[in-house]
Design a protein around this motif. Structure first.
Motif, PDB file in Angstrom:
ATOM      1  N   ASP A  97       9.440  -5.949  -7.573  1.00 13.56           N
ATOM      2  CA  ASP A  97       8.576  -7.550  -6.811  1.00 13.56           C
ATOM      3  C   ASP A  97       8.641  -7.848  -5.435  1.00 13.56           C
ATOM      4  N   LEU A  98       9.702  -8.135  -5.008  1.00 12.16           N
ATOM      5  CA  LEU A  98       9.662  -8.564  -3.477  1.00 12.16           C
ATOM      6  C   LEU A  98       9.630  -6.825  -2.521  1.00 12.16           C
ATOM      7  N   LEU A  99       9.812  -5.604  -2.950  1.00 16.63           N
ATOM      8  CA  LEU A  99       9.593  -4.766  -2.535  1.00 16.63           C
ATOM      9  C   LEU A  99       7.850  -4.605  -2.393  1.00 16.63           C
ATOM     10  N   LEU A 100       6.860  -5.273  -3.480  1.00 16.66           N
ATOM     11  CA  LEU A 100       5.726  -5.231  -3.651  1.00 16.66           C
ATOM     12  C   LEU A 100       5.548  -6.350  -2.531  1.00 16.66           C
ATOM     13  N   ASP A 101       6.075  -7.630  -1.917  1.00 14.74           N
ATOM     14  CA  ASP A 101       5.204  -8.504  -1.373  1.00 14.74           C
ATOM     15  C   ASP A 101       5.484  -7.734  -0.023  1.00 14.74           C
ATOM     16  N   GLN A 102       6.264  -6.866   0.523  1.00 11.62           N
ATOM     17  CA  GLN A 102       6.507  -6.297   1.281  1.00 11.62           C
ATOM     18  C   GLN A 102       5.122  -5.252   1.907  1.00 11.62           C
ATOM     19  N   ILE A 103       4.994  -3.958   1.010  1.00 13.94           N
ATOM     20  CA  ILE A 103       3.603  -3.380   1.001  1.00 13.94           C
ATOM     21  C   ILE A 103       2.648  -4.325   1.091  1.00 13.94           C
ATOM     22  N   SER A 104       2.340  -5.069   0.032  1.00  8.76           N
ATOM     23  CA  SER A 104       1.118  -5.772   0.253  1.00  8.76           C
ATOM     24  C   SER A 104       0.436  -6.702   2.077  1.00  8.76           C
ATOM     25  N   GLY A 105       2.082  -6.479   2.308  1.00  6.97           N
ATOM     26  CA  GLY A 105       1.868  -7.569   3.923  1.00  6.97           C
ATOM     27  C   GLY A 105       1.825  -6.162   5.055  1.00  6.97           C
ATOM     28  N   GLU A 106       1.803  -4.823   4.899  1.00  2.00           N
ATOM     29  CA  GLU A 106       1.746  -3.517   5.821  1.00  2.00           C
ATOM     30  C   GLU A 106       0.121  -3.658   5.330  1.00  2.00           C
ATOM     31  N   ILE A 107       0.027  -3.290   4.005  1.00  2.89           N
ATOM     32  CA  ILE A 107      -1.248  -3.280   3.866  1.00  2.89           C
ATOM     33  C   ILE A 107      -2.648  -3.962   4.569  1.00  2.89           C
ATOM     34  N   TYR A 108      -2.445  -5.302   4.690  1.00  6.87           N
ATOM     35  CA  TYR A 108      -3.647  -6.268   4.943  1.00  6.87           C
ATOM     36  C   TYR A 108      -3.206  -5.991   6.322  1.00  6.87           C
ATOM     37  N   ASN A 109      -1.302  -6.054   7.469  1.00  4.21           N
ATOM     38  CA  ASN A 109      -1.728  -5.943   8.723  1.00  4.21           C
ATOM     39  C   ASN A 109      -2.323  -4.898   9.490  1.00  4.21           C
ATOM     40  N   ASN A 110      -2.356  -3.596   8.608  1.00  5.60           N
ATOM     41  CA  ASN A 110      -3.020  -2.283   9.185  1.00  5.60           C
ATOM     42  C   ASN A 110      -4.352  -2.766   9.278  1.00  5.60           C
ATOM     43  N   LEU A 111      -5.662  -3.260   8.785  1.00  2.00           N
ATOM     44  CA  LEU A 111      -6.788  -3.072   7.968  1.00  2.00           C
ATOM     45  C   LEU A 111      -7.325  -3.508   9.242  1.00  2.00           C
ATOM     46  N   PRO A 112      -6.600  -4.594  10.775  1.00  2.00           N
ATOM     47  CA  PRO A 112      -7.745  -3.838  11.623  1.00  2.00           C
ATOM     48  C   PRO A 112      -7.297  -2.568  12.904  1.00  2.00           C
ATOM     49  N   ALA A 113      -6.457  -1.925  12.290  1.00  2.00           N
ATOM     50  CA  ALA A 113      -6.540  -0.545  12.807  1.00  2.00           C
ATOM     51  C   ALA A 113      -7.468   0.779  12.236  1.00  2.00           C
ATOM     52  N   ILE A 114      -8.056   0.185  10.873  1.00  2.00           N
ATOM     53  CA  ILE A 114      -9.789   1.363  10.799  1.00  2.00           C
ATOM     54  C   ILE A 114     -10.253   1.354  11.809  1.00  2.00           C
ATOM     55  N   ASN A 165      15.302   0.863  -5.357  1.00  2.00           N
ATOM     56  CA  ASN A 165      14.682  -0.084  -5.711  1.00  2.00           C
ATOM     57  C   ASN A 165      15.213  -1.444  -4.364  1.00  2.00           C
ATOM     58  N   THR A 166      15.526  -0.484  -3.223  1.00  2.00           N
ATOM     59  CA  THR A 166      15.586  -1.197  -2.025  1.00  2.00           C
ATOM     60  C   THR A 166      15.086  -0.827  -0.383  1.00  2.00           C
ATOM     61  N   LEU A 167      14.470   0.654  -0.617  1.00  2.00           N
ATOM     62  CA  LEU A 167      13.075   0.448   0.434  1.00  2.00           C
ATOM     63  C   LEU A 167      12.330   1.289   0.024  1.00  2.00           C
ATOM     64  N   LEU A 168      11.436   1.237   1.533  1.00  2.00           N
ATOM     65  CA  LEU A 168      10.497   1.568   1.314  1.00  2.00           C
ATOM     66  C   LEU A 168       9.864   3.101   1.821  1.00  2.00           C
ATOM     67  N   ALA A 169       9.077   3.817   1.235  1.00  2.00           N
ATOM     68  CA  ALA A 169       8.485   5.231   1.858  1.00  2.00           C
ATOM     69  C   ALA A 169       7.123   5.418   2.045  1.00  2.00           C
ATOM     70  N   THR A 170       6.763   6.810   3.724  1.00  2.00           N
ATOM     71  CA  THR A 170       5.830   6.795   3.465  1.00  2.00           C
ATOM     72  C   THR A 170       5.606   8.127   3.906  1.00  2.00           C
ATOM     73  N   GLY A 171       4.954   8.437   4.571  1.00  2.00           N
ATOM     74  CA  GLY A 171       4.650   9.889   5.679  1.00  2.00           C
ATOM     75  C   GLY A 171       3.064  10.096   5.823  1.00  2.00           C
ATOM     76  N   ASP A 172       2.809  11.280   6.285  1.00  2.00           N
ATOM     77  CA  ASP A 172       1.794  11.934   6.124  1.00  2.00           C
ATOM     78  C   ASP A 172       1.793  13.290   5.829  1.00  2.00           C
TER      79      ASP A 172
END
Length: 363
Positions: A338-355, A233-240
């Motif tokens: 909730d604070l981490l979800l706000d970060q996730i929201s920003g990352e989702i929308y910030n990456n939209l132009p790259a699609i 509950n302090t960090l986010l995860a991603t990968g491919d």
């Protein structure tokens, strides 16, 4: 029970449990589990249908049948929009029939929950049987999912969607709701389900939204960490990439390299109950675990679209922290998430132009 993935070439694999006849489920090795006995017992208690404790049943029969009209569990978390609907139950003589959404991983997982719970509470005279659904059962059930997705849409599925997209403005379907927002010139459809999309069902969701017009899929959820240094509950995860039945699967990642999330190789596991200390030693060189990500990434690769997960690290299998899967409803845990979800929201929308526009061609 035998679990095997059958994946010729790049086709989407289905879990092959070899025998669809009713099978008895043995308890998980809870003495070797990465969660302590106390915490594992608490995790199980909030998952088990209340009718299980109503009497000493001769048999608990877990079936892959979505039957929300049957008796629901009094432990359902009704205070949220999505992922609150748990397996329902029907009394049938000396048997209790438990109805799960028809995913093979989910039926197996819930059978393990019941068998392990019974052994830990010394109720060893009750058998737990599972009847696995046909491979296409979840696909058929999801064919009823018909949100309005225009070609080229980025579809966001999973957990915390009401925090990301807001609690109002959702359009309701049969067991699901969706909300469309237009950001950076792109259409984003947030799609949430009342029931769980556990394990292999999540891959079918990717297939379904692709059929409806999705050009990329983002999955928001919670993941277990295998690195002892990563506090829940302090960090986010991603990968491919994910290890799916011993095979490493890669996909085009929706998220670029420029965010602060921890990265690594994920392991797709059908049940939390299988994540023992022995299992951890076998996967110590990996970083994350959950039941869905590998199925979704492989389905997206087969469909030819990008996929990305951006998850909250919810628990740590390699080190005991105060927060884990047994106390997720704690107020401080929910605040941090909730604070981490706000970060996730920003990352989702910030990456939209790259699609790329090449993904927007109608099918």
């Amino acid at each position: 029970m035998i679990i095997r993935m059958d994946a010729p070439g790049d086709s989407y694999p289905t879990v092959d449990y070899r025998d669809l006849a009713p099978q008895e489920v043995a308890p998980a090795d809870w003495r070797d589990h990465t969660m302590s006995r106390e915490r594992l017992a608490r995790y199980l208690e909030i998952k088990v249908h209340h009718l299980v404790s109503e009497r000493d049943w001769k048999c608990l029969r877990v079936v892959g049948r979505h039957l929300p009209t049957a008796e629901s569990s009094r432990y359902e978390k009704r205070d949220k929009l999505f992922n609150w609907q748990r397996p329902t139950a029907v009394r049938h003589g000396n048997e209790l029939v438990v109805n799960c959404y028809p995913g093979r991983d989910y039926v197996y997982h819930y059978g393990l929950i019941l068998a392990t719970y019974l052994e830990m509470t010394n109720r060893i005279n009750t058998r737990v049987m599972v009847e696995l659904p046909e491979a296409d059962a979840a696909r058929l059930e999801l064919s009823r999912c018909t949100p309005e997705i225009e070609p080229g849409t980025v579809v966001v599925v999973g957990w915390g969607l009401d925090r990301i997209a807001g609690v109002s403005g959702w359009q309701a379907g049969d067991g699901y709701s969706w909300k469309v927002r237009h950001v950076a010139g792109r259409s984003v459809c947030h799609l949430g389900f009342e029931h769980s999309i556990w394990g292999d069902v999540a891959g079918r969701v990717v297939e379904r939204v692709y059929q409806l017009g999705a050009s990329a899929v983002v999955y928001v959820g919670k993941v277990g960490a295998l690195n002892p240094a990563w506090e829940p509950n302090t960090l986010l995860a991603t990968g491919d990439s994910s290890l799916v039945d011993g095979k490493l699967v890669h996909w085009r990642n929706y998220f670029g390299a420029g965010n602060g999330a921890r990265r690594g190789v994920h392991v797709t596991s059908p049940s939390v109950l299988l994540e023992t200390r022995t299992w951890l030693e076998e996967h110590i060189d990996r970083q994350f675990v959950d039941p869905e990500i590998g199925h979704m990434g492989l389905a997206a690769r087969t469909c030819g679209i990008p996929f990305g997960y951006h998850h909250i690290i919810s628990n740590n299998l390699a080190r005991n922290y105060p927060a884990d899967l047994s106390n997720e409803r704690d107020g401080n845990v929910r605040f941090r998430r909730d604070l981490l979800l706000d970060q996730i929201s920003g990352e989702i929308y910030n990456n939209l132009p790259a699609i790329k526009e090449s993904n927007d061609a109608p099918r």
